[in-house]
Scaffold this motif. Structure first.
Motif, PDB file in Angstrom:
ATOM      1  N   GLU B  32      47.266 -81.287  25.381  1.00 31.71           N
ATOM      2  CA  GLU B  32      47.818 -80.108  24.704  1.00 31.71           C
ATOM      3  C   GLU B  32      48.893 -79.439  25.557  1.00 31.71           C
ATOM      4  O   GLU B  32      49.909 -78.958  25.060  1.00 31.71           O
ATOM      5  CB  GLU B  32      46.671 -79.133  24.411  1.00 31.71           C
ATOM      6  CG  GLU B  32      47.042 -78.023  23.468  1.00 31.71           C
ATOM      7  CD  GLU B  32      45.765 -77.305  22.988  1.00 31.71           C
ATOM      8  OE1 GLU B  32      44.951 -77.963  22.311  1.00 31.71           O
ATOM      9  OE2 GLU B  32      45.599 -76.121  23.313  1.00 31.71           O
ATOM     10  N   GLY B  33      48.634 -79.445  26.893  1.00 30.23           N
ATOM     11  CA  GLY B  33      49.609 -78.860  27.817  1.00 30.23           C
ATOM     12  C   GLY B  33      50.963 -79.543  27.687  1.00 30.23           C
ATOM     13  O   GLY B  33      52.010 -78.882  27.635  1.00 30.23           O
ATOM     14  N   TYR B  34      50.960 -80.867  27.611  1.00 25.98           N
ATOM     15  CA  TYR B  34      52.225 -81.591  27.502  1.00 25.98           C
ATOM     16  C   TYR B  34      52.947 -81.240  26.215  1.00 25.98           C
ATOM     17  O   TYR B  34      54.151 -81.015  26.201  1.00 25.98           O
ATOM     18  CB  TYR B  34      51.980 -83.104  27.485  1.00 25.98           C
ATOM     19  CG  TYR B  34      51.382 -83.680  28.748  1.00 25.98           C
ATOM     20  CD1 TYR B  34      51.899 -83.347  29.997  1.00 25.98           C
ATOM     21  CD2 TYR B  34      50.330 -84.591  28.686  1.00 25.98           C
ATOM     22  CE1 TYR B  34      51.359 -83.898  31.147  1.00 25.98           C
ATOM     23  CE2 TYR B  34      49.789 -85.145  29.832  1.00 25.98           C
ATOM     24  CZ  TYR B  34      50.302 -84.801  31.058  1.00 25.98           C
ATOM     25  OH  TYR B  34      49.775 -85.346  32.175  1.00 25.98           O
ATOM     26  N   ILE B  35      52.186 -81.189  25.109  1.00 31.19           N
ATOM     27  CA  ILE B  35      52.831 -80.958  23.806  1.00 31.19           C
ATOM     28  C   ILE B  35      53.460 -79.563  23.771  1.00 31.19           C
ATOM     29  O   ILE B  35      54.616 -79.386  23.383  1.00 31.19           O
ATOM     30  CB  ILE B  35      51.803 -81.120  22.662  1.00 31.19           C
ATOM     31  CG1 ILE B  35      51.309 -82.572  22.618  1.00 31.19           C
ATOM     32  CG2 ILE B  35      52.404 -80.716  21.328  1.00 31.19           C
ATOM     33  CD1 ILE B  35      50.185 -82.803  21.624  1.00 31.19           C
ATOM     34  N   LEU B  36      52.686 -78.558  24.241  1.00 32.65           N
ATOM     35  CA  LEU B  36      53.204 -77.182  24.195  1.00 32.65           C
ATOM     36  C   LEU B  36      54.398 -77.030  25.134  1.00 32.65           C
ATOM     37  O   LEU B  36      55.379 -76.358  24.801  1.00 32.65           O
ATOM     38  CB  LEU B  36      52.093 -76.203  24.567  1.00 32.65           C
ATOM     39  CG  LEU B  36      50.930 -76.152  23.560  1.00 32.65           C
ATOM     40  CD1 LEU B  36      49.804 -75.274  24.097  1.00 32.65           C
ATOM     41  CD2 LEU B  36      51.418 -75.635  22.204  1.00 32.65           C
ATOM     42  N   SER B  37      54.334 -77.661  26.301  1.00 25.28           N
ATOM     43  CA  SER B  37      55.449 -77.562  27.235  1.00 25.28           C
ATOM     44  C   SER B  37      56.698 -78.208  26.658  1.00 25.28           C
ATOM     45  O   SER B  37      57.812 -77.715  26.840  1.00 25.28           O
ATOM     46  CB  SER B  37      55.093 -78.225  28.561  1.00 25.28           C
ATOM     47  OG  SER B  37      54.057 -77.510  29.172  1.00 25.28           O
ATOM     48  N   GLU B  38      56.503 -79.322  25.947  1.00 24.85           N
ATOM     49  CA  GLU B  38      57.640 -79.963  25.294  1.00 24.85           C
ATOM     50  C   GLU B  38      58.269 -79.022  24.273  1.00 24.85           C
ATOM     51  O   GLU B  38      59.484 -78.943  24.148  1.00 24.85           O
ATOM     52  CB  GLU B  38      57.203 -81.251  24.594  1.00 24.85           C
ATOM     53  CG  GLU B  38      57.529 -82.543  25.327  1.00 24.85           C
ATOM     54  CD  GLU B  38      58.964 -82.650  25.836  1.00 24.85           C
ATOM     55  OE1 GLU B  38      59.869 -82.067  25.204  1.00 24.85           O
ATOM     56  OE2 GLU B  38      59.172 -83.302  26.868  1.00 24.85           O
ATOM     57  N   MET B  39      57.418 -78.304  23.538  1.00 29.90           N
ATOM     58  CA  MET B  39      57.957 -77.351  22.541  1.00 29.90           C
ATOM     59  C   MET B  39      58.793 -76.293  23.241  1.00 29.90           C
ATOM     60  O   MET B  39      59.896 -75.967  22.816  1.00 29.90           O
ATOM     61  CB  MET B  39      56.817 -76.694  21.764  1.00 29.90           C
ATOM     62  CG  MET B  39      56.148 -77.642  20.786  1.00 29.90           C
ATOM     63  SD  MET B  39      54.987 -76.709  19.768  1.00 29.90           S
ATOM     64  CE  MET B  39      54.097 -78.043  19.010  1.00 29.90           C
TER      65      MET B  39
END
Lengths: 246, 494
Positions: B32-39
């Motif tokens: 989830e951390g990766y996805i939100l950081s990508e956003m």
């Protein structure tokens, strides 16, 4: 060929001991030793092990300082501030040869040439010259010490000690570990070196026959004093007394 | 040699001192951390900022320390985590209170919540929820015989099961179970209920039901952007576009896309933002070339390892030369270097952050410290085992102490020293994979990402080149040994 080092002037005796005494703790090693080595001759220093023979060489080399008395090399007192340049002018053949196992024979013999920054060409030429005198085959030069026989190693040790053509050569029981045949051929090599490049040699040995074969003069050290001294004929006369003592 | 070193350091530190419009986005190493950081990264990129991605940061401690020390500018965090772990609060806090405190204490800010709460939750299969008529946690009171398996953490935490059981008066006796196995256990009917994070991708994938926390006992973990107050206002405005955009269902589905459909984080974030109309300039989908990514990470890995190794040699060999003559001093020094070695790599890396921030510098320092022991120890051992008769001979024939060291002692100690350097190099190649946790890059990025996603393929993308690198390192040192050390003096292989 490089010139003879200028440190020594040849008029005075090469090595002169004047009432030299030395003790380690309570043990008196040398008592009032006075002796002058003769130039360009081989002098045997005879005696039992523990008699102080090696200590004499180490005093000449500046490794040990005597408690009292004076040692003069060619008329000069030893300058301990400049001890390395003195040592470079004294060839030293140690017990067990002491060849450096990581260096080829060529590098072992030529090591001191590197130290005084001789050119590569000069070093190679001098190594070749010395190897010829002691009849080391040229193929040896690129091998390592462990690949050589004991006799060959000893000849390499001799060549290394004489590389800078020192006016003085110290030899500490150099042939003790060799068999009789090998010894005999090395004696010839040493004698042939003396013919080509005569120099003062101090040869420490406990072997009366070796002394008789090689030496022009001898001193016999016993209990820290000089028991006898003289030339070849004197040594010959002492044979029975010396062998009885050993 | 000097030019060589200088260019190494240039390579190492380039990229960390660019223009002021670069915003560094961090990410914790989980899905989830990766996805939100990508956003966050893409929204800011869309707004015209250059972005440096510092992903794979190892947990809250590392990420927060990075933000606090301005090694990164923004990363996504959860309000519950900020309150409990960063502000060390024992009670729940409102978001306004959190905003106030982080601003006062650290000069940081949080955005409004993204719209979902990634809290602990109790989940069960749809079938069970229908059979037992379970919709909320209070419904559990009437089902004493329900089989409940809980993660160790949830069982032990103060705000976990104990608290829940007390307030809801739950009669069950749950047992402990590794969280990774819990979903499987439910699918195989071994248990009926477990704890989960409410946005776990498995929930939507397996169509599980979340029980409502009808008494509001579980702490809230609302995702927010956590950023430096110094960010330009325009950038803060861009971050606020994410306010209230993602609900729990959506987050579960995004997580599942990554976990079960093997979709990249960049693509997941990009598709979601596009669909929500949050990207104005619609940048092209960025397709990283896999081979070139592996090569560039391998190169990063080599640089990290080499710089640390060189620094270690330059430091440890002279120290070894100075100390080897004194057995007491060398024993003490080797002991100290040995102590450094016992600090677990992750802990040593984390300890570096307050001094050196995140990125390559702390990683190099940590690797440097690890390499010290083998090099120092073998230098001292190598020098002290040189035959004393040879040292005496060297002096007697006229070598001064420096020449004796250079021509006799060091060459004779070299085989053992090289073995030490070789050991250090191989240790460093391995340890450098962990440097990814503090944003140092290298092949560890694949491994850390793969671990977070439980994706073996990604792990191997990093692990295979890292293993090859270790083998190549061994071969190179064998070559160096063959080139510099005569056969009869080489170390016998153990």
């Amino acid at each position: 060929m490089q010139s003879t080092p200028s440190y020594f002037k040849m008029s005075s005796p090469p090595v002169q001991f004047e009432s030299v005494s030395l003790s380690f703790g309570d043990r008196q090693i040398l008592k009032e030793i006075s002796y002058a080595f003769e130039a360009d001759k081989i002098t045997a220093i005879l005696g039992k092990s523990g008699s102080g023979k090696t200590t004499l060489l180490q005093i000449i080399n500046g490794i040990i300082q005597p408690k009292s008395g004076a040692v003069k090399l060619f008329g000069h007192a030893i300058d301990f501030n400049n001890i390395q340049s003195l040592r470079l002018q004294i060839g030293y053949v140690v017990q067990q040869v002491g060849l450096f196992p990581h260096m080829t024979i060529q590098s072992n013999i030529g090591l001191l040439g590197r130290i005084i920054k001789m050119s590569k060409h000069e070093i190679v030429a001098r190594v070749k010259e010395l190897a010829e005198i002691v009849q080391l085959p040229p193929s040896c030069l690129h091998q390592f010490p462990h690949q050589l026989s004991g006799g060959e190693q000893q000849r390499v040790g001799l060549c290394r000690a004489m590389f800078l053509n020192p006016p003085l050569l110290l030899m500490d029981e150099p042939f003790a570990s060799l068999d009789y045949e090998t010894k005999k051929s090395i004696y010839q090599h040493l004698q042939s070196i003396q013919q080509h490049e005569p120099r003062t040699v101090a040869l420490v040995t406990h072997d009366w026959e070796e002394a008789l074969t090689l030496a022009d003069r001898f001193v016999w050290i016993k209990d820290g004093i000089i028991k006898e001294r003289g030339d070849k004929s004197d040594l010959e006369k002492l044979k029975s007394i010396f062998l009885a003592e050993q | 040699m000097k030019v060589f070193l200088a260019s190494f350091f240039l390579l190492l530190f380039s990229g960390s001192s660019e223009g002021q419009q670069v915003i560094r986005v961090g990410a914790k190493h989980f899905n989830e951390g990766y996805i939100l950081s990508e956003m966050i990264a893409q929204i800011l990129e869309d707004g015209g900022y250059s972005i440096e991605r510092k992903f794979n940061l190892g947990g809250t401690a590392v990420s927060f320390e990075a933000l606090r020390t301005a090694a990164i500018d923004v990363y996504p965090e959860y309000t519950g985590t900020i309150a409990a772990e960063i502000l060390k609060s024992k009670t729940t806090m409102t978001n306004q209170k959190i905003q106030q405190l982080v601003n006062k204490e650290f000069h940081l800010e949080i955005s409004k919540p993204y719209g979902f709460n990634n809290s602990y939750a109790l989940v069960l299969s749809r079938k069970s929820s229908e059979t037992f008529h379970l919709k909320a946690i209070s419904d559990l009171q009437n089902h004493r015989d329900l089989k409940i398996g809980l993660s160790y953490e949830f069982l032990e935490r103060n705000d976990g099961w104990r608290n829940l059981a007390k307030f809801y008066q739950l009669p069950q006796h749950p047992f402990a179970l590794e969280h990774g196995l819990a979903y499987k256990a439910i699918l195989e009917n071994k248990i009926e209920l477990t704890d989960a994070y409410s946005t776990d991708g498995e929930i939507s994938k397996y169509n599980f039901t979340l029980l409502m926390d009808d008494k509001n006992i579980l702490p809230t973990y609302e995702a927010v952007s956590f950023y430096s107050a110094k960010l330009p206002d325009q950038a803060k405005q861009l971050l606020h576009q994410l306010d209230n955009q993602i609900n729990e269902d959506e987050m579960q589905k995004l997580n599942a896309l990554s976990l079960f459909e093997n979709k990249g984080h960049y693509e997941i974030a990009h598709d979601f933002l596009t669909q929500k109309g949050l990207l104005k300039n619609s940048p092209q989908i960025y397709e990283a070339n896999k081979i070139s990514a592996i090569l560039s990470k391998t190169w990063e890995h080599i640089i990290l390892t080499m710089v640390a190794l060189l620094a270690s040699i330059i430091f440890a060999v002279p120290v070894g030369i100075v100390i080897y003559r004194s057995p007491r001093f060398s024993a003490a020094t080797i002991y100290a270097a040995g102590l450094l070695q016992t600090i677990p790599s992750i802990a040593l890396l984390a300890l570096m952050i307050p001094f050196a921030g995140i990125g390559k510098l702390p990683a190099v320092i940590a690797l440097f410290l690890y390499a010290l022991l083998p090099i120092l120890r073998n230098t001292v051992m190598g020098l002290s085992t040189v035959d004393p008769a040879l040292k005496k001979t060297a002096t007697a024939i006229g070598l001064n102490p420096w020449q004796k060291m250079k021509l006799v002692e060091l060459p004779l100690a070299m085989p053992m020293m090289l073995t030490g350097i070789r050991t250090a190099a191989v240790i460093n190649v391995g340890t450098a994979t962990l440097a990814a946790f503090i944003g140092a890059g290298g092949l560890g990025e694949f491994i850390v990402t793969g671990l977070a996603l439980n994706n073996t393929k990604i792990i191997l993308t990093g692990a295979i080149p890292a293993a090859l690198l270790a083998v190549v390192t061994e071969l190179i040192f064998e070559g160096i040994e063959g080139f510099t050390i005569p056969m009869h003096l080489r170390q016998k292989p153990l």
